[in-house]
Design a protein around this motif. Structure first.
Motif, PDB file in Angstrom:
ATOM      1  N   ARG A  96      -1.984   8.146   2.557  1.00  0.00           N
ATOM      2  CA  ARG A  96      -2.950   7.761   1.529  1.00  0.00           C
ATOM      3  C   ARG A  96      -4.393   8.135   1.868  1.00  0.00           C
ATOM      4  O   ARG A  96      -5.114   8.612   0.999  1.00  0.00           O
ATOM      5  CB  ARG A  96      -2.909   6.256   1.283  1.00  0.00           C
ATOM      6  N   ILE A  97      -4.817   7.857   3.104  1.00  0.00           N
ATOM      7  CA  ILE A  97      -6.252   7.993   3.383  1.00  0.00           C
ATOM      8  C   ILE A  97      -6.615   9.057   4.411  1.00  0.00           C
ATOM      9  O   ILE A  97      -7.783   9.392   4.536  1.00  0.00           O
ATOM     10  CB  ILE A  97      -6.886   6.639   3.785  1.00  0.00           C
ATOM     11  N   CYS A  98      -5.650   9.575   5.147  1.00  0.00           N
ATOM     12  CA  CYS A  98      -5.970  10.508   6.224  1.00  0.00           C
ATOM     13  C   CYS A  98      -5.838  11.964   5.783  1.00  0.00           C
ATOM     14  O   CYS A  98      -4.838  12.353   5.190  1.00  0.00           O
ATOM     15  CB  CYS A  98      -5.068  10.279   7.433  1.00  0.00           C
ATOM     16  N   GLY A  99      -6.849  12.732   6.120  1.00  0.00           N
ATOM     17  CA  GLY A  99      -6.786  14.171   5.940  1.00  0.00           C
ATOM     18  C   GLY A  99      -6.366  14.819   7.246  1.00  0.00           C
ATOM     19  O   GLY A  99      -5.508  14.299   7.967  1.00  0.00           O
ATOM     20  N   MET A 114     -15.543   0.006   8.917  1.00  0.00           N
ATOM     21  CA  MET A 114     -14.570  -1.046   8.633  1.00  0.00           C
ATOM     22  C   MET A 114     -13.399  -0.954   9.588  1.00  0.00           C
ATOM     23  O   MET A 114     -13.170   0.077  10.215  1.00  0.00           O
ATOM     24  CB  MET A 114     -14.086  -0.963   7.182  1.00  0.00           C
ATOM     25  N   ILE A 115     -12.671  -2.064   9.691  1.00  0.00           N
ATOM     26  CA  ILE A 115     -11.485  -2.131  10.541  1.00  0.00           C
ATOM     27  C   ILE A 115     -10.454  -2.988   9.813  1.00  0.00           C
ATOM     28  O   ILE A 115     -10.819  -3.934   9.101  1.00  0.00           O
ATOM     29  CB  ILE A 115     -11.843  -2.710  11.933  1.00  0.00           C
ATOM     30  N   ASN A 116      -9.177  -2.651   9.955  1.00  0.00           N
ATOM     31  CA  ASN A 116      -8.164  -3.473   9.289  1.00  0.00           C
ATOM     32  C   ASN A 116      -7.920  -4.753  10.080  1.00  0.00           C
ATOM     33  O   ASN A 116      -8.437  -4.928  11.188  1.00  0.00           O
ATOM     34  CB  ASN A 116      -6.872  -2.686   9.012  1.00  0.00           C
ATOM     35  N   THR A 117      -7.139  -5.654   9.516  1.00  0.00           N
ATOM     36  CA  THR A 117      -7.015  -6.996  10.089  1.00  0.00           C
ATOM     37  C   THR A 117      -6.396  -7.029  11.475  1.00  0.00           C
ATOM     38  O   THR A 117      -6.746  -7.878  12.287  1.00  0.00           O
ATOM     39  CB  THR A 117      -6.207  -7.927   9.156  1.00  0.00           C
ATOM     40  N   GLN A 122      -6.326  -0.205  -0.282  1.00  0.00           N
ATOM     41  CA  GLN A 122      -5.308   0.791   0.064  1.00  0.00           C
ATOM     42  C   GLN A 122      -4.644   0.494   1.403  1.00  0.00           C
ATOM     43  O   GLN A 122      -3.507   0.869   1.634  1.00  0.00           O
ATOM     44  CB  GLN A 122      -5.922   2.191   0.133  1.00  0.00           C
ATOM     45  N   MET A 123      -5.369  -0.160   2.301  1.00  0.00           N
ATOM     46  CA  MET A 123      -4.872  -0.383   3.658  1.00  0.00           C
ATOM     47  C   MET A 123      -4.011  -1.639   3.774  1.00  0.00           C
ATOM     48  O   MET A 123      -3.395  -1.862   4.806  1.00  0.00           O
ATOM     49  CB  MET A 123      -6.048  -0.465   4.642  1.00  0.00           C
ATOM     50  N   GLN A 124      -3.949  -2.469   2.754  1.00  0.00           N
ATOM     51  CA  GLN A 124      -3.233  -3.738   2.853  1.00  0.00           C
ATOM     52  C   GLN A 124      -1.735  -3.567   2.629  1.00  0.00           C
ATOM     53  O   GLN A 124      -1.299  -2.842   1.738  1.00  0.00           O
ATOM     54  CB  GLN A 124      -3.791  -4.736   1.845  1.00  0.00           C
ATOM     55  N   ASN A 125      -0.984  -4.249   3.463  1.00  0.00           N
ATOM     56  CA  ASN A 125       0.471  -4.377   3.296  1.00  0.00           C
ATOM     57  C   ASN A 125       1.215  -3.054   3.194  1.00  0.00           C
ATOM     58  O   ASN A 125       2.158  -2.924   2.411  1.00  0.00           O
ATOM     59  CB  ASN A 125       0.784  -5.252   2.075  1.00  0.00           C
ATOM     60  N   ILE A 126       0.784  -2.064   3.954  1.00  0.00           N
ATOM     61  CA  ILE A 126       1.513  -0.796   4.000  1.00  0.00           C
ATOM     62  C   ILE A 126       1.709  -0.390   5.454  1.00  0.00           C
ATOM     63  O   ILE A 126       0.993  -0.836   6.339  1.00  0.00           O
ATOM     64  CB  ILE A 126       0.797   0.342   3.221  1.00  0.00           C
ATOM     65  N   SER A 127       2.665   0.463   5.669  1.00  0.00           N
ATOM     66  CA  SER A 127       2.937   0.941   7.024  1.00  0.00           C
ATOM     67  C   SER A 127       1.870   1.963   7.434  1.00  0.00           C
ATOM     68  O   SER A 127       1.165   2.514   6.584  1.00  0.00           O
ATOM     69  CB  SER A 127       4.320   1.598   7.084  1.00  0.00           C
ATOM     70  N   ILE A 128       1.800   2.222   8.716  1.00  0.00           N
ATOM     71  CA  ILE A 128       0.868   3.226   9.225  1.00  0.00           C
ATOM     72  C   ILE A 128       1.224   4.600   8.668  1.00  0.00           C
ATOM     73  O   ILE A 128       0.338   5.397   8.341  1.00  0.00           O
ATOM     74  CB  ILE A 128       0.847   3.233  10.773  1.00  0.00           C
ATOM     75  N   VAL A 129       2.490   4.879   8.507  1.00  0.00           N
ATOM     76  CA  VAL A 129       2.909   6.166   7.936  1.00  0.00           C
ATOM     77  C   VAL A 129       2.360   6.315   6.517  1.00  0.00           C
ATOM     78  O   VAL A 129       1.786   7.341   6.162  1.00  0.00           O
ATOM     79  CB  VAL A 129       4.462   6.297   7.954  1.00  0.00           C
TER      80      VAL A 129
END
Length: 139
Positions: free
Chosen positions: A24-27, A87-90, A12-19
């Protein structure tokens, strides 16, 4: 967090903007720090998502916290004091960490190892009955 959930989050975290990532993942947003915003992980409220606001400042708080965890998680004396990082993104802008529960000040221990220098109450809490630090990027 199990491996299946971790793989799903990584995808889910790959190749998407922070927005998009936030959507997608933040509550709920539960914290605001000097460099990062903290949200409940939508899919599992036992975890938080830490998002560094401005990577151009070169503070790299998530990367530093991740390295502190990785470098010390096997050192029993300190490992018990650290909220686990999952975990941490790239690029290091997004990190997922175990969520702590904050309690009343009177419940906090009298002793905290001197390695922790930022002693704000919100930087500490409990995972079950274990008292831990949840913000140790600059220890």
């Amino acid at each position: 967090m199990n491996k299946k959930e971790t793989k799903r989050l990584i995808k889910q975290m790959q190749n998407i903007s922070i927005v998009e990532l936030k959507e997608r993942i933040c509550g709920e947003q539960i914290g605001i720090g000097l460099y990062r915003d903290v949200y409940v992980l939508k899919s599992n409220p036992d975890y938080v998502v830490k998002i560094e606001r401005d990577m151009s400042t070169s503070n790299f708080a998530n990367v530093t916290e991740w390295r502190n965890y990785i470098n010390n998680r096997d050192w029993k004396w300190l490992a018990d004091w650290l909220a686990p990082c999952e975990m941490i993104n790239t690029n290091g802008q997004v990190m997922i960490q175990r969520r702590v529960e904050h309690r009343k000040r009177k419940d906090y221990p009298k002793y905290i190892p001197a390695v922790f220098t930022d002693l704000k109450l919100r930087n500490f809490g409990w995972i079950g009955e274990q008292f831990v630090c949840c913000d140790y990027s600059f220890i």
